[in-house]
Design a protein around this motif. Structure first.
Motif, mmCIF file in Angstrom:
data_model
loop_
_atom_site.group_PDB
_atom_site.id
_atom_site.type_symbol
_atom_site.label_atom_id
_atom_site.label_comp_id
_atom_site.label_asym_id
_atom_site.label_seq_id
_atom_site.Cartn_x
_atom_site.Cartn_y
_atom_site.Cartn_z
ATOM 1 N N ARG A 144 40.377 85.718 16.257
ATOM 2 C CA ARG A 144 41.141 84.548 15.770
ATOM 3 C C ARG A 144 40.925 83.399 16.747
ATOM 4 O O ARG A 144 41.719 83.160 17.664
ATOM 5 C CB ARG A 144 42.622 84.903 15.673
ATOM 6 C CG ARG A 144 42.935 85.780 14.472
ATOM 7 C CD ARG A 144 44.423 85.882 14.319
ATOM 8 N NE ARG A 144 44.796 86.605 13.118
ATOM 9 C CZ ARG A 144 45.983 87.168 12.943
ATOM 10 N NH1 ARG A 144 46.896 87.110 13.898
ATOM 11 N NH2 ARG A 144 46.263 87.778 11.823
ATOM 12 N N ASN A 145 39.809 82.697 16.526
ATOM 13 C CA ASN A 145 39.371 81.670 17.472
ATOM 14 C C ASN A 145 40.205 80.398 17.414
ATOM 15 O O ASN A 145 40.637 79.988 16.342
ATOM 16 C CB ASN A 145 37.917 81.320 17.168
ATOM 17 C CG ASN A 145 37.041 82.550 17.176
ATOM 18 O OD1 ASN A 145 36.903 83.194 18.196
ATOM 19 N ND2 ASN A 145 36.478 82.900 16.027
ATOM 20 N N ASN A 146 40.350 79.784 18.573
ATOM 21 C CA ASN A 146 40.927 78.434 18.604
ATOM 22 C C ASN A 146 39.872 77.448 18.054
ATOM 23 O O ASN A 146 38.754 77.853 17.733
ATOM 24 C CB ASN A 146 41.362 78.081 20.036
ATOM 25 C CG ASN A 146 42.499 77.067 20.055
ATOM 26 O OD1 ASN A 146 42.599 76.217 19.157
ATOM 27 N ND2 ASN A 146 43.357 77.135 21.043
ATOM 28 N N ALA A 147 40.220 76.183 17.956
ATOM 29 C CA ALA A 147 39.315 75.174 17.366
ATOM 30 C C ALA A 147 38.008 75.082 18.155
ATOM 31 O O ALA A 147 37.982 75.288 19.366
ATOM 32 C CB ALA A 147 40.003 73.819 17.339
ATOM 33 N N TYR A 148 36.939 74.762 17.437
ATOM 34 C CA TYR A 148 35.611 74.715 18.046
ATOM 35 C C TYR A 148 35.327 73.351 18.688
ATOM 36 O O TYR A 148 35.561 72.302 18.082
ATOM 37 C CB TYR A 148 34.537 74.984 16.980
ATOM 38 C CG TYR A 148 34.588 76.370 16.354
ATOM 39 C CD1 TYR A 148 35.260 77.429 16.966
ATOM 40 C CD2 TYR A 148 33.932 76.620 15.155
ATOM 41 C CE1 TYR A 148 35.284 78.694 16.390
ATOM 42 C CE2 TYR A 148 33.953 77.885 14.574
ATOM 43 C CZ TYR A 148 34.638 78.917 15.196
ATOM 44 O OH TYR A 148 34.655 80.165 14.621
ATOM 45 N N MET A 149 34.751 73.382 19.899
ATOM 46 C CA MET A 149 34.310 72.131 20.545
ATOM 47 C C MET A 149 33.285 71.427 19.664
ATOM 48 O O MET A 149 33.214 70.203 19.632
ATOM 49 C CB MET A 149 33.669 72.448 21.904
ATOM 50 C CG MET A 149 34.651 72.928 22.947
ATOM 51 S SD MET A 149 33.807 73.344 24.490
ATOM 52 C CE MET A 149 35.190 74.003 25.433
ATOM 53 N N GLN A 150 32.493 72.228 18.940
ATOM 54 C CA GLN A 150 31.421 71.651 18.112
ATOM 55 C C GLN A 150 31.977 70.736 17.018
ATOM 56 O O GLN A 150 31.225 69.953 16.433
ATOM 57 C CB GLN A 150 30.574 72.778 17.516
ATOM 58 C CG GLN A 150 29.441 73.276 18.419
ATOM 59 C CD GLN A 150 29.896 74.082 19.639
ATOM 60 O OE1 GLN A 150 31.085 74.357 19.822
ATOM 61 N NE2 GLN A 150 28.958 74.446 20.493
ATOM 62 N N ASN A 151 33.300 70.775 16.749
ATOM 63 C CA ASN A 151 33.872 69.807 15.792
ATOM 64 C C ASN A 151 33.633 68.372 16.270
ATOM 65 O O ASN A 151 33.598 67.447 15.460
ATOM 66 C CB ASN A 151 35.376 70.028 15.615
ATOM 67 C CG ASN A 151 35.698 71.379 14.988
ATOM 68 O OD1 ASN A 151 34.867 71.965 14.307
ATOM 69 N ND2 ASN A 151 36.899 71.884 15.232
#
Ligand code: NAP
Length: 308
Positions: A129-136
Motif C-alpha cells: 500500500r504505497n504512498n504517493a509517487y514522486m513521479q507524479n
C-alpha cells in the motif's frame, strides 16, 4: 516464472530488476514494440491486454509468482486473480494504495475491492500500500521547465512520497522470495514527508533558478490536469486525491523500504536529480511549449497520469 502484469513505471522497473537478478521474469504488454529494452534486459515479453482474458491465461502459463500492477480497474485485476488461481500461481504481490471501502476516491475503493478479491481467492499474497509517487511530479515538468512554477491543491500538506523505483525494488525483492512476506501488508514511503513548497526549494537548488509553488483550489487542480491532457473524470479523481494531501492524508513515513531492502529509500532530491533534464528550461517539453504545442501532451505518457 514471475509474471509482471504491466510495464508501466513500477512494472517495467520490477521486471528489469528481476532480470538483473537472473530470475525468470515475464511481462505482459499491449505493445511489444514499447518493451524492446525490457526484452534486451532479459525479460520475456508476452503480448496481451488485461481486457482480454485469453491473453491473460496465455501469459500465466508456468507462473509461480505474480506482481499485480495496473491502473487497477477492479474487473480487470479480478480477472487476473481468477486466471492466477486456475494456473496454480502460489503468490501475488499486489501494488495498491491507501485503499479503503469508504474512501471518497473511487480508485481507492476499487483497490479495496481488488485486495478483498485477492485475499478471498486463497492465493498467497503481499499488499504494497504505497504512498504517493514522486513521479507524479513529472506531470508538472513542462510547467516547471517553461514557467519555473507549478501549482497543486496539495497546498501546504506534507506527503511521505516514494520513488517508483523503490516500489519496484520492494516488489522485486518480495517476488524473488515471497515466503516470509505471505499475508503481510506493507506501507512503503519515501524517507521524509515533504510539502510541495519543500519540493520547489529542492528543484530551485538543482536547476539554479527560482521555482515558485502556487497553491490551487480543487477546481483549478482539476482544470490543470485537463489542460495537460487527462480525461475529465480522471482529472477530477486525481484532483480529489491531491486535495486530500492538504488535509494530511499522506503525511506519514514508514521504515518498510529500508527494512525490506537494507538501504535507505530514495529522497526527493535524488528523484529530482535523476530527472533534472525534464525540469530544465532547455528540455524538449519547454521547447515544445514555446512553439505553441500543448507541451505536456508531448511528454506525458499513460505512465505519468495518476495520483495515488
Ligand atoms: N501514482 C501514485 O501516486 C500512486 C500511489 C500509490 C499507488 N499507486 C498505484 O500504482 C498503480 C499504477 O502503477 P504505475 O504507476 O506503475 O502504472 P503506470 O505507470 O500508470 O502504468 C500503467 C501501465 O498499464 C498498462 N496498461 C493499461 N491498461 C492496460 C491493459 N488493458 N492491458 C495491459 N496493460 C495495460 C499501460 O500500458 P500502455 O503503455 O499500453 O498504456 C502502462 O504500461 C495503481 O494500482 C495505482 O493505484 C499509484
Amino acid at each position: 516464472m514471475i509474471l509482471i502484469t504491466t510495464a508501466g513505471k513500477v512494472g517495467a522497473e520490477t521486471a528489469r530488476l528481476l532480470a538483473q537478478r537472473q530470475e525468470p521474469v515475464r511481462v505482459l504488454v499491449r505493445d511489444p514494440a514499447k518493451a524492446t529494452a525490457l526484452a534486451q534486459a532479459g525479460a520475456e515479453v508476452a503480448e496481451g491486454d488485461l481486457e482480454v482474458p485469453a491473453t491473460i491465461d496465455a501469459a500465466m502459463r508456468g507462473v509461480s509468482t505474480m506482481v499485480l500492477v495496473s491502473p487497477a480497474v477492479p474487473a480487470q485485476e479480478l480477472n487476473v486473480v481468477g486466471s492466477a488461481v486456475r494456473a496454480g500461481v502460489s503468490h501475488v504481490v499486489k501494488i495498491t494504495s491507501k485503499a479503503s471501502a469508504d474512501s471518497p476516491i473511487a480508485r481507492r475503493r476499487g483497490q479495496t475491492e481488488i485486495e478483498n478479491g485477492l485475499i478471498a481467492s486463497g492465493l498467497g499474497y503481499t499488499l504494497l500500500r504505497n504512498n504517493a509517487y514522486m513521479q507524479n511530479f513529472l506531470m508538472s515538468a513542462a510547467s516547471i521547465a517553461k514557467t519555473s512554477s507549478f501549482g497543486s491543491a496539495a497546498r501546504d500538506g506534507r506527503v511521505g512520497m516514494i520513488d517508483t523505483r523503490d516500489v519496484a525494488a520492494v516488489a522485486a525483492e518480495i517476488a524473488a522470495s515471497p515466503a516470509p512476506h505471505a499475508g503481510k501488508t506493507y506501507w512503503p514511503t519515501g524517507p521524509e514527508a515533504i510539502s510541495f513548497s519543500d519540493a520547489a526549494v529542492v528543484l530551485a537548488k538543482l536547476l539554479g533558478r527560482p521555482i515558485t509553488f502556487q497553491p490551487l483550489t480543487v477546481e483549478e487542480q482539476t482544470q490543470a490536469m485537463i489542460d495537460i491532457g487527462l480525461p475529465e473524470s480522471l482529472a477530477a479523481m486525481n484532483a480529489q486525491a491531491v486535495a486530500l494531501f492538504a488535509q494530511g492524508d499522506s503525511d506519514y513515513v514508514t521504515d518498510d523500504v529500508p527494512s525490506l531492502l537494507g538501504r535507505p529509500a530514495r529522497t526527493f532530491e535524488q528523484f529530482a536529480t535523476d530527472h533534472a533534464e525534464v525540469f530544465s528550461s532547455r528540455s524538449r517539453a519547454a521547447r515544445m511549449h514555446s512553439h505553441g504545442h500543448p507541451a505536456v501532451k508531448v511528454t506525458l505518457t499513460t505512465q505519468q497520469k495518476e495520483s495515488s
